[in-house]
Structure formats: C-alpha cells, structure tokens
Design a protein around this motif. Structure first.
Motif, PDB file in Angstrom:
ATOM      1  N   GLU A  18      -3.941  -1.691  32.878  1.00 54.81           N
ATOM      2  CA  GLU A  18      -3.322  -0.382  32.635  1.00 54.81           C
ATOM      3  C   GLU A  18      -4.130   0.358  31.565  1.00 54.81           C
ATOM      4  N   GLN A  19      -4.443   1.609  31.839  1.00 52.08           N
ATOM      5  CA  GLN A  19      -5.295   2.362  30.902  1.00 52.08           C
ATOM      6  C   GLN A  19      -4.579   2.761  29.606  1.00 52.08           C
ATOM      7  N   SER A  76       3.413   9.701  35.687  1.00 51.88           N
ATOM      8  CA  SER A  76       4.470  10.263  36.540  1.00 51.88           C
ATOM      9  C   SER A  76       5.844   9.682  36.253  1.00 51.88           C
ATOM     10  N   HIS A  77       5.975   8.870  35.214  1.00 54.52           N
ATOM     11  CA  HIS A  77       7.297   8.267  34.981  1.00 54.52           C
ATOM     12  C   HIS A  77       7.943   8.727  33.679  1.00 54.52           C
ATOM     13  N   GLY A 121       9.383   9.003  44.219  1.00 57.73           N
ATOM     14  CA  GLY A 121       9.175   7.573  44.463  1.00 57.73           C
ATOM     15  C   GLY A 121       9.949   6.605  43.585  1.00 57.73           C
ATOM     16  N   PHE A 122      10.347   7.047  42.396  1.00 56.93           N
ATOM     17  CA  PHE A 122      10.834   6.068  41.408  1.00 56.93           C
ATOM     18  C   PHE A 122      11.953   5.190  41.946  1.00 56.93           C
ATOM     19  N   LYS A 123      12.942   5.817  42.557  1.00 56.72           N
ATOM     20  CA  LYS A 123      14.143   5.100  43.003  1.00 56.72           C
ATOM     21  C   LYS A 123      13.815   3.914  43.893  1.00 56.72           C
ATOM     22  N   ARG A 165      15.604   8.987  36.171  1.00 54.97           N
ATOM     23  CA  ARG A 165      15.229   9.389  37.519  1.00 54.97           C
ATOM     24  C   ARG A 165      16.451   9.322  38.430  1.00 54.97           C
ATOM     25  N   ILE A 166      16.582  10.310  39.297  1.00 53.16           N
ATOM     26  CA  ILE A 166      17.718  10.324  40.239  1.00 53.16           C
ATOM     27  C   ILE A 166      17.499   9.271  41.325  1.00 53.16           C
ATOM     28  N   CYS A 210       5.033  16.153  33.333  1.00 54.01           N
ATOM     29  CA  CYS A 210       4.877  14.975  34.178  1.00 54.01           C
ATOM     30  C   CYS A 210       4.098  15.417  35.427  1.00 54.01           C
ATOM     31  N   THR A 218       5.012   2.787  37.338  1.00 56.63           N
ATOM     32  CA  THR A 218       6.177   2.446  38.154  1.00 56.63           C
ATOM     33  C   THR A 218       5.837   1.456  39.273  1.00 56.63           C
ATOM     34  N   MET A 219       4.887   1.837  40.114  1.00 62.18           N
ATOM     35  CA  MET A 219       4.638   1.023  41.311  1.00 62.18           C
ATOM     36  C   MET A 219       3.784  -0.200  41.001  1.00 62.18           C
ATOM     37  N   TRP A 252      -4.077   9.270  39.089  1.00 63.94           N
ATOM     38  CA  TRP A 252      -5.520   8.990  38.985  1.00 63.94           C
ATOM     39  C   TRP A 252      -6.071   8.325  40.250  1.00 63.94           C
ATOM     40  N   VAL A 262      -9.833   1.409  34.673  1.00 57.75           N
ATOM     41  CA  VAL A 262     -10.665   0.989  35.807  1.00 57.75           C
ATOM     42  C   VAL A 262     -11.514   2.172  36.248  1.00 57.75           C
ATOM     43  N   HIS A 272       4.746   5.178  29.255  1.00 61.42           N
ATOM     44  CA  HIS A 272       4.066   6.239  28.501  1.00 61.42           C
ATOM     45  C   HIS A 272       4.396   7.576  29.152  1.00 61.42           C
ATOM     46  N   PHE A 316       3.268   9.364  45.704  1.00 59.55           N
ATOM     47  CA  PHE A 316       4.734   9.255  45.716  1.00 59.55           C
ATOM     48  C   PHE A 316       5.453  10.601  45.608  1.00 59.55           C
TER      49      PHE A 316
HETATM   50  C1  LIG Z   1       9.000  15.438  36.677  1.00 60.59           C
HETATM   51  C2  LIG Z   1       9.214  14.311  37.640  1.00 60.59           C
HETATM   52  C3  LIG Z   1      10.496  14.041  38.080  1.00 60.59           C
HETATM   53  C4  LIG Z   1      10.721  13.021  38.989  1.00 60.59           C
HETATM   54  N1  LIG Z   1      12.005  12.752  39.385  1.00 60.59           N
HETATM   55  C5  LIG Z   1      12.246  11.725  40.225  1.00 60.59           C
HETATM   56  C6  LIG Z   1      13.572  11.368  40.558  1.00 60.59           C
HETATM   57  O1  LIG Z   1      14.529  11.983  40.057  1.00 60.59           O
HETATM   58  N2  LIG Z   1      13.756  10.325  41.393  1.00 60.59           N
HETATM   59  C7  LIG Z   1      12.731   9.611  41.925  1.00 60.59           C
HETATM   60  O2  LIG Z   1      12.966   8.681  42.682  1.00 60.59           O
HETATM   61  N3  LIG Z   1      11.446   9.921  41.606  1.00 60.59           N
HETATM   62  C8  LIG Z   1      11.186  10.946  40.771  1.00 60.59           C
HETATM   63  N4  LIG Z   1       9.910  11.253  40.408  1.00 60.59           N
HETATM   64  C9  LIG Z   1       8.794  10.523  41.030  1.00 60.59           C
HETATM   65  C10 LIG Z   1       8.498   9.185  40.395  1.00 60.59           C
HETATM   66  O3  LIG Z   1       8.661   9.227  38.991  1.00 60.59           O
HETATM   67  C11 LIG Z   1       7.075   8.829  40.774  1.00 60.59           C
HETATM   68  O4  LIG Z   1       6.999   8.832  42.207  1.00 60.59           O
HETATM   69  C12 LIG Z   1       6.662   7.464  40.286  1.00 60.59           C
HETATM   70  O5  LIG Z   1       6.816   7.349  38.893  1.00 60.59           O
HETATM   71  C13 LIG Z   1       5.192   7.250  40.664  1.00 60.59           C
HETATM   72  O6  LIG Z   1       4.795   5.979  40.239  1.00 60.59           O
HETATM   73  P1  LIG Z   1       3.255   5.612  40.131  1.00 60.59           P
HETATM   74  O7  LIG Z   1       3.203   4.169  39.815  1.00 60.59           O
HETATM   75  O8  LIG Z   1       2.545   6.130  41.318  1.00 60.59           O
HETATM   76  O9  LIG Z   1       2.735   6.482  38.900  1.00 60.59           O
HETATM   77  P2  LIG Z   1       2.819   6.132  37.333  1.00 60.59           P
HETATM   78  O10 LIG Z   1       4.159   5.643  36.971  1.00 60.59           O
HETATM   79  O11 LIG Z   1       2.276   7.303  36.596  1.00 60.59           O
HETATM   80  O12 LIG Z   1       1.816   4.915  37.184  1.00 60.59           O
HETATM   81  C14 LIG Z   1       0.420   5.019  37.415  1.00 60.59           C
HETATM   82  C15 LIG Z   1      -0.224   4.203  36.320  1.00 60.59           C
HETATM   83  O13 LIG Z   1      -1.583   3.956  36.627  1.00 60.59           O
HETATM   84  C16 LIG Z   1      -2.301   4.000  35.415  1.00 60.59           C
HETATM   85  N5  LIG Z   1      -3.699   4.234  35.746  1.00 60.59           N
HETATM   86  C17 LIG Z   1      -4.192   5.299  36.418  1.00 60.59           C
HETATM   87  N6  LIG Z   1      -5.526   5.198  36.563  1.00 60.59           N
HETATM   88  C18 LIG Z   1      -5.877   4.041  35.971  1.00 60.59           C
HETATM   89  C19 LIG Z   1      -7.121   3.412  35.800  1.00 60.59           C
HETATM   90  N7  LIG Z   1      -8.253   3.961  36.258  1.00 60.59           N
HETATM   91  N8  LIG Z   1      -7.158   2.231  35.135  1.00 60.59           N
HETATM   92  C20 LIG Z   1      -6.004   1.668  34.660  1.00 60.59           C
HETATM   93  N9  LIG Z   1      -4.788   2.256  34.794  1.00 60.59           N
HETATM   94  C21 LIG Z   1      -4.732   3.420  35.451  1.00 60.59           C
HETATM   95  C22 LIG Z   1      -1.659   5.155  34.684  1.00 60.59           C
HETATM   96  O14 LIG Z   1      -1.951   5.147  33.317  1.00 60.59           O
HETATM   97  C23 LIG Z   1      -0.196   4.927  34.991  1.00 60.59           C
HETATM   98  O15 LIG Z   1       0.425   4.104  34.026  1.00 60.59           O
HETATM   99  C24 LIG Z   1       9.641  12.255  39.487  1.00 60.59           C
HETATM  100  C25 LIG Z   1       8.351  12.505  39.026  1.00 60.59           C
HETATM  101  C26 LIG Z   1       8.130  13.521  38.098  1.00 60.59           C
HETATM  102  C27 LIG Z   1       6.743  13.790  37.620  1.00 60.59           C
END
Ligand SMILES: Cc1cc2nc3c(=O)[nH]c(=O)nc-3n(C[C@H](O)[C@H](O)[C@H](O)COP(=O)(O)OP(=O)(O)OC[C@H]3O[C@@H](n4cnc5c(N)ncnc54)[C@H](O)[C@@H]3O)c2cc1C
Length: 387
Positions: A36-37, A46-47, A353-355, A52-53, A322, A16-17, A206, A174, A42, A349
């Motif tokens: 991306e790993q 966390s996505h 965080g998604f929104k 996502r709300i 998730c 996501t981020m 991670w 990484v 996928h 997050f």
């Molecule tokens: C069940 C659930 C419900 C949720 N509901 C909501 C909602 O309704 N509204 C809302 O706003 N938010 C919601 N969230 C939160 C939101 O989805 C997360 O905050 C957001 O997706 C986090 O984004 P991220 O990029 O940190 O994580 P991710 O989207 O998981 O991305 C991290 C990425 O990093 C990659 N990565 C990690 N380590 C490595 C490495 N060493 N080398 C290469 N790649 C790597 C991973 O494979 C992954 O793709 C929810 C989360 C969950 C789990």
C-alpha cells in the motif's frame, strides 16, 4: 494456471478492495502480502469520509442485489466475530418522480429479489421525514438499508487477515507489474522486485497508472466532495433519527446520512451524480486532485437543501474530497488480465463499491484459486472495452 494453497499472492493497494481481497485469500489459507502506497485508512483514495451507504434497492441493476445480500451477511458475520458495530441499519428512503427510470429500476430491483419495501405517496413521505416532496413524487423505503462505518470495517478486515497470516507493507508504491515464466513480478518505486504466483491489483483511482495498457481511456477518475453541515440545534434530534436517504432529483442524485458523530459531528450530504451541465465535473489525476472545497462545489448542495431539505440548512462544518473511478457503464471490473491470467484486477468501482467489499473479496479469491472460474459477465473486462 493453478495456484496451489501454498501460493503467494501480492495485493497491490490496501484500500477497500485490497483489504477485502487479502482478507478472503488469507482466510482461505493463501499467504498474502499487501503493498500500500499510503497507510491503513487514509483520505487520498476512494474510501474517505467515514461512512458508506449500503442498500438493496439497486437502481444500477437488479443483478447487484444478490451480491449486496451476500456482502450484508459477511459484514454481519464480521461484526459479530469482532464484537464491533460495522453496519448501522437505519433503513433507506429514496425519493423522486415516478417517471424517473433510474428510480423505477430501484423499485424493480426490490420486486425481482423480494426485497421488502414500502411505497409512500408525497404526503406520507412529508409526514415521516423533513423533505419537501412535490405532490406527484413518491418514496420507496427499504428497512434493509443503512450505512457502514469505514474505519471499523477496515480494522475488522485487516485484523482477521493478519490473524490468518496476511502481511501488510505500507509506504510502498508499485510502479509496474511484469511477467516471468515463474510468475508475475511487482516492481516498486524503489526498484525492489516482489515476486508472487499471482498478483491482485486493487489500486483504485491509480489503476490506470499501475496497468496503463488495461482499458486505455476507459477508466475515468472523478472528484467528489463530501460535506458535513450544522443545522439549527432544535432540529438535530429529528435529523439524528433519519434513515439514509437519496433523491432522484431532476438536478442530480443527492444523498445523505442521519446527523451523527461518525468521524465528524454533523449532517453529512453529497451529490453522487449531476443531471445538469457542470463544467467542474471533469476527469482528475489522483496525484493532483484539488482537495479544497469551492463555492461551485457547495452551490448545488445549497440549492438542493433550500428546495428539498430545508431542515439541513446551516453552516458548513467540514468536507472531504474523494474519487470515483468510473467505467463506461458504471459497472465494476473483476477479471483476469488478458496479458497474464495470473494477474487479477478488481477496479472501476464507480462510486458504489464499498458495500460489496467482502463479497468482492470472495470473487477475487475464487479467480485466484480456481483457474477455470469466470467472473460474473457484467464485470468482465471485455464489457467495458466494448461499452
Ligand atoms: C465520495 C464517495 C462516496 C461514496 N459513497 C459510497 C456509498 O455510499 N456506498 C458504497 O457502497 N460505495 C460508495 N463509494 C464507493 C466506494 O467507496 C469505492 O467504490 C471503494 O472505496 C473503492 O475501493 P478501492 O479499493 O477501489 O479504492 P481505495 O479504497 O481508494 O483503495 C485503493 C488503494 O490502492 C492504493 N494504491 C493505489 N496505487 C498504488 C500503488 N501504485 N502502489 C501501492 N498502493 C497503491 C491506494 O493508496 C489506495 O489505498 C463512494 C466513493 C466516494 C469517493
């Protein structure tokens, strides 16, 4: 440090981020490579779970409201440019006892930022929606609430990032990030070295493995189960017109979506946090997390549905597991690394965080491009170290 417009940036993690950061950086003219790993969209981070709300009634803090309003604007613009529906504006109804401080924070956040809402008594809430609401409870309906469609959001961010010159490299994990005088160096598990003028770490669950020295012991990964149910066929039309909803229930924060075919056909519902002692709500390792569903995952949902949402009673259709990455205060971390200011972190997050993703992308972009810029104080690393 000054990063010129020719600077190259590596983004670690294309979830996501990472996507949103690459999108904002590439559109600012910065050459970006995302490592991306796994792959694009996928279900191991966390996505997963398709939707996502998005809500402006923000019980986590009124300070989040301008950020979600900015993100809402960016999602709408992205949607229009890509001619794809990303945000489904169903409205949001939150229900709970008026004595609940978190619930009242939600209403206060609306008041302080002029977010339109209706406050309803229990009888009116029961009249509008199929929830069993105790007489002393109230509801807050915000028409601005709705949900985002994860896959189309990811596709639109990636398409625009690629059109602006970003490169995505998949199946690269990484292992570590080092520093040289020329810039940070990213080392992958194949021992390849990727150098850049700046590195953005958006590794989600991670993050503590990529930067173990950052907030040691302060980032907790929690397993969360999303479920889809098949209620009685005669109730489906009504359930398809529900707003997204959440309850500040004495047992926990339960939430759900209207009946839909977003990814899985069914009525999606889940528990965000528990207010009960739950021995299964323990920290997990993202590489080892249990992705099966168990009776102890379903029991709180079944109990909630039986008591408060009988229209949802039915058979389990599917589930996804998730992960949340939570900080001590459940606020995000968006900051420079104390070890090397050319390394920017966006993580923690905390399940909400998604929104905000495109707005977080802009914050990350500004930290990369403007050496004197500081992140919003509530997202500073020091805050989580001290909380
Ligand atoms: C069940 C659930 C419900 C949720 N509901 C909501 C909602 O309704 N509204 C809302 O706003 N938010 C919601 N969230 C939160 C939101 O989805 C997360 O905050 C957001 O997706 C986090 O984004 P991220 O990029 O940190 O994580 P991710 O989207 O998981 O991305 C991290 C990425 O990093 C990659 N990565 C990690 N380590 C490595 C490495 N060493 N080398 C290469 N790649 C790597 C991973 O494979 C992954 O793709 C929810 C989360 C969950 C789990």
């Amino acid at each position: 440090m000054t990063v010129s417009s020719k600077a190259s940036v590596i983004v670690v993690g294309g979830g996501t981020m990472g996507l949103a950061s690459a999108w904002a950086l590439a559109r600012a003219g910065i050459p970006v490579t995302v490592l991306e790993q796994f792959g694009h969209v996928h279900d191991r981070g966390s996505h997963s779970g398709f939707t996502r709300i998005i809500r402006q009634a923000y019980h986590e803090g009124a300070n989040y409201v301008p950020l979600v309003q900015r993100a809402d604007r960016l999602w709408r613009d992205l949607s229009e440019r890509n001619r794809v529906e990303l945000l489904i504006r169903t409205g949001l109804v939150e229900i709970g006892p008026p004595s609940d401080p978190e619930f009242m924070n939600s209403i206060a956040a609306c008041d302080s930022h002029g977010v339109a809402y209706e406050r309803l008594d229990a009888a009116e809430t029961r009249r509008r929606w199929p929830f069993e609401v105790p007489d002393e409870w109230v509801a807050c309906f915000t028409p601005s609430g709705g949900y985002l469609r994860v896959g189309p959001c990811f596709d639109a961010l990636r398409d625009e990032a690629i059109a602006a010159g970003a490169r995505f490299v998949y199946d690269v994990r990484v292992a570590a990030i080092g520093s040289t005088t020329a810039g940070p160096v990213v080392i992958d598990h194949g021992e390849n070295r990727w150098s850049a003028d700046a590195v953005v770490v958006t590794a989600g669950a991670w993050l503590p493995m990529v930067l173990p020295e950052l907030l040691p012991g302060r980032l907790t990964r929690l397993r969360r189960v999303l479920t889809w149910w098949k209620p009685a066929p005669e109730l489906i039309d009504e359930l398809a017109t529900l707003p997204v909803w959440a309850t500040f229930d004495p047992r926990g924060f339960f939430y759900g979506f209207p009946w839909s075919s977003e990814g899985i056909t069914g009525l999606k519902l889940a528990r965000h946090t528990t207010r009960e002692v739950d021995p299964s709500d323990v920290p997990v390792d993202p590489d080892e997390v249990d992705r099966s569903v168990h009776p102890h995952d379903l029991e709180p949902l079944r109990r909630f549905v039986a008591e408060r949402f009988p229209a949802a009673v039915g058979e389990l259709v599917d589930h996804r597991v998730c992960m949340y990455t939570t900080t001590p205060s459940w606020d995000f971390v968006i900051d420079r690394s104390p070890a090397d200011p050319r390394v920017i972190i966006a993580g923690g997050f905390s399940g909400h965080g998604f929104k905000f993703a495109p707005a977080i992308g802009e914050l990350v972009r500004d930290l990369v491009l403007r050496p004197n810029s500081v992140p919003p104080a509530e997202f500073a690393l020091t805050r989580q170290a001290a909380t």
